[in-house]
Design a protein around this motif. Structure first.
Motif, PDB file in Angstrom:
ATOM      1  N   HIS A 181      -0.499  35.725  38.324  1.00  8.81           N
ATOM      2  CA  HIS A 181       0.112  34.462  38.716  1.00  8.81           C
ATOM      3  C   HIS A 181       0.999  33.930  37.583  1.00  8.81           C
ATOM      4  O   HIS A 181       2.121  33.477  37.824  1.00  8.81           O
ATOM      5  CB  HIS A 181      -0.980  33.444  39.067  1.00  8.81           C
ATOM      6  N   PHE A 182       0.503  34.021  36.365  1.00  6.36           N
ATOM      7  CA  PHE A 182       1.241  33.546  35.196  1.00  6.36           C
ATOM      8  C   PHE A 182       2.557  34.322  35.030  1.00  6.36           C
ATOM      9  O   PHE A 182       3.621  33.735  34.841  1.00  6.36           O
ATOM     10  CB  PHE A 182       0.359  33.688  33.951  1.00  6.36           C
ATOM     11  N   VAL A 183       2.478  35.642  35.120  1.00  8.74           N
ATOM     12  CA  VAL A 183       3.662  36.478  34.918  1.00  8.74           C
ATOM     13  C   VAL A 183       4.674  36.288  36.049  1.00  8.74           C
ATOM     14  O   VAL A 183       5.868  36.143  35.799  1.00  8.74           O
ATOM     15  CB  VAL A 183       3.262  37.968  34.785  1.00  8.74           C
ATOM     16  N   THR A 184       4.194  36.253  37.284  1.00  7.03           N
ATOM     17  CA  THR A 184       5.128  36.157  38.416  1.00  7.03           C
ATOM     18  C   THR A 184       5.797  34.793  38.512  1.00  7.03           C
ATOM     19  O   THR A 184       6.871  34.686  39.098  1.00  7.03           O
ATOM     20  CB  THR A 184       4.425  36.485  39.743  1.00  7.03           C
ATOM     21  N   HIS A 185       5.189  33.765  37.954  1.00 11.19           N
ATOM     22  CA  HIS A 185       5.779  32.428  38.007  1.00 11.19           C
ATOM     23  C   HIS A 185       6.407  32.005  36.678  1.00 11.19           C
ATOM     24  O   HIS A 185       6.841  30.858  36.531  1.00 11.19           O
ATOM     25  CB  HIS A 185       4.731  31.392  38.426  1.00 11.19           C
TER      26      HIS A 185
ATOM     27  N   GLU B 149       7.836  24.453  30.383  1.00  8.12           N
ATOM     28  CA  GLU B 149       7.113  24.704  29.133  1.00  8.12           C
ATOM     29  C   GLU B 149       5.647  24.301  29.278  1.00  8.12           C
ATOM     30  O   GLU B 149       4.745  25.003  28.839  1.00  8.12           O
ATOM     31  CB  GLU B 149       7.764  23.927  27.993  1.00  8.12           C
ATOM     32  N   SER B 150       5.421  23.187  29.933  1.00 12.13           N
ATOM     33  CA  SER B 150       4.056  22.710  30.155  1.00 12.13           C
ATOM     34  C   SER B 150       3.269  23.685  31.025  1.00 12.13           C
ATOM     35  O   SER B 150       2.098  23.978  30.740  1.00 12.13           O
ATOM     36  CB  SER B 150       4.112  21.327  30.813  1.00 12.13           C
ATOM     37  N   ASP B 151       3.905  24.206  32.085  1.00 10.83           N
ATOM     38  CA  ASP B 151       3.230  25.187  32.948  1.00 10.83           C
ATOM     39  C   ASP B 151       2.900  26.463  32.178  1.00 10.83           C
ATOM     40  O   ASP B 151       1.846  27.070  32.389  1.00 10.83           O
ATOM     41  CB  ASP B 151       4.098  25.526  34.152  1.00 10.83           C
ATOM     42  N   THR B 152       3.791  26.871  31.292  1.00 12.32           N
ATOM     43  CA  THR B 152       3.553  28.069  30.481  1.00 12.32           C
ATOM     44  C   THR B 152       2.351  27.863  29.564  1.00 12.32           C
ATOM     45  O   THR B 152       1.476  28.720  29.468  1.00 12.32           O
ATOM     46  CB  THR B 152       4.802  28.415  29.644  1.00 12.32           C
ATOM     47  N   ILE B 153       2.305  26.715  28.914  1.00 10.69           N
ATOM     48  CA  ILE B 153       1.177  26.418  28.025  1.00 10.69           C
ATOM     49  C   ILE B 153      -0.123  26.349  28.820  1.00 10.69           C
ATOM     50  O   ILE B 153      -1.151  26.885  28.396  1.00 10.69           O
ATOM     51  CB  ILE B 153       1.435  25.111  27.245  1.00 10.69           C
ATOM     52  N   LEU B 154      -0.092  25.722  29.990  1.00 10.24           N
ATOM     53  CA  LEU B 154      -1.292  25.643  30.828  1.00 10.24           C
ATOM     54  C   LEU B 154      -1.741  27.033  31.282  1.00 10.24           C
ATOM     55  O   LEU B 154      -2.945  27.313  31.346  1.00 10.24           O
ATOM     56  CB  LEU B 154      -1.038  24.739  32.030  1.00 10.24           C
ATOM     57  N   GLY B 155      -0.785  27.899  31.591  1.00  9.79           N
ATOM     58  CA  GLY B 155      -1.131  29.264  31.989  1.00  9.79           C
ATOM     59  C   GLY B 155      -1.795  30.022  30.858  1.00  9.79           C
ATOM     60  O   GLY B 155      -2.790  30.731  31.060  1.00  9.79           O
ATOM     61  N   ILE B 156      -1.256  29.864  29.659  1.00  5.46           N
ATOM     62  CA  ILE B 156      -1.850  30.521  28.491  1.00  5.46           C
ATOM     63  C   ILE B 156      -3.243  29.952  28.222  1.00  5.46           C
ATOM     64  O   ILE B 156      -4.179  30.699  27.928  1.00  5.46           O
ATOM     65  CB  ILE B 156      -0.934  30.374  27.261  1.00  5.46           C
ATOM     66  N   LEU B 157      -3.398  28.641  28.336  1.00  4.66           N
ATOM     67  CA  LEU B 157      -4.710  28.017  28.123  1.00  4.66           C
ATOM     68  C   LEU B 157      -5.733  28.519  29.145  1.00  4.66           C
ATOM     69  O   LEU B 157      -6.912  28.709  28.810  1.00  4.66           O
ATOM     70  CB  LEU B 157      -4.601  26.498  28.186  1.00  4.66           C
TER      71      LEU B 157
END
Length: 167
Positions: A41-45, A51-59
């Motif tokens: 989900h993280f990679v496909t989106h 930037e906030s969504d990326t940080i949330l995905g990593i978290l």
């Protein structure tokens, strides 16, 4: 003779814990599946993510990893402390801590992992404030719970320090 029989039954009953640890290995497989799902989900989106969504995905990925680490600690130290010794001979890549974590160390590692997971959840909540998905009451409870976890770990470390100084 009856006392020896009771002691023998009690001593052998520790093996009842072994299926619990095997069940935790199955739980780790579930976490692996969830991690894979979150990663996809993280990679496909990632292209359209803020930037906030990326940080949330990593978290989210870090959170699942810490949870799995916590399960590994429980499996090895619990098995080693309560069921049977694990022989690390012949395993050159065997981490040293696996055969050296006592019950006090286990408690401290568990609480440290719980505090880290709690901190990640709190950070996720702060990151979602601007999206309106988090209200003040929920945020307040997350902070209170996190402070309780931190306080509990400090009290546990302090009490362990006091008891080790007495010995």
């Amino acid at each position: 003779m009856l006392e020896r029989l009771i002691e023998s039954v009690l001593f052998r009953s520790r093996w009842i814990l072994a299926p619990f640890y095997v069940g935790l290995v199955v739980a780790m497989l579930v976490l692996l599946f969830k991690f894979g799902h979150e990663l996809m989900h993280f990679v496909t989106h990632s292209v359209s993510a803020t930037e906030s969504d990326t940080i949330l995905g990593i978290l989210a990925l870090v959170d699942l990893t810490l949870t799995c680490n916590l399960v590994v600690i429980v499996i090895f130290s619990g098995y080693e402390n309560f069921v049977s010794k694990i022989d690390p001979a012949g395993h050159p890549d065997w981490p040293e801590w696996m055969t050296r974590v006592d019950f006090t160390g286990l408690k401290q590692k568990l609480l440290a992992s719980i505090v880290a997971i709690s901190a990640i959840q709190l950070l996720k909540a702060f990151m979602n404030l601007d999206k309106g998905t988090m209200n003040e009451n929920t945020l307040m409870w997350l902070v209170i719970i996190h402070v309780v976890f931190v306080g509990s770990s400090l009290v546990l470390a302090w009490s362990d320090s006091l008891s080790s100084n007495k010995h």
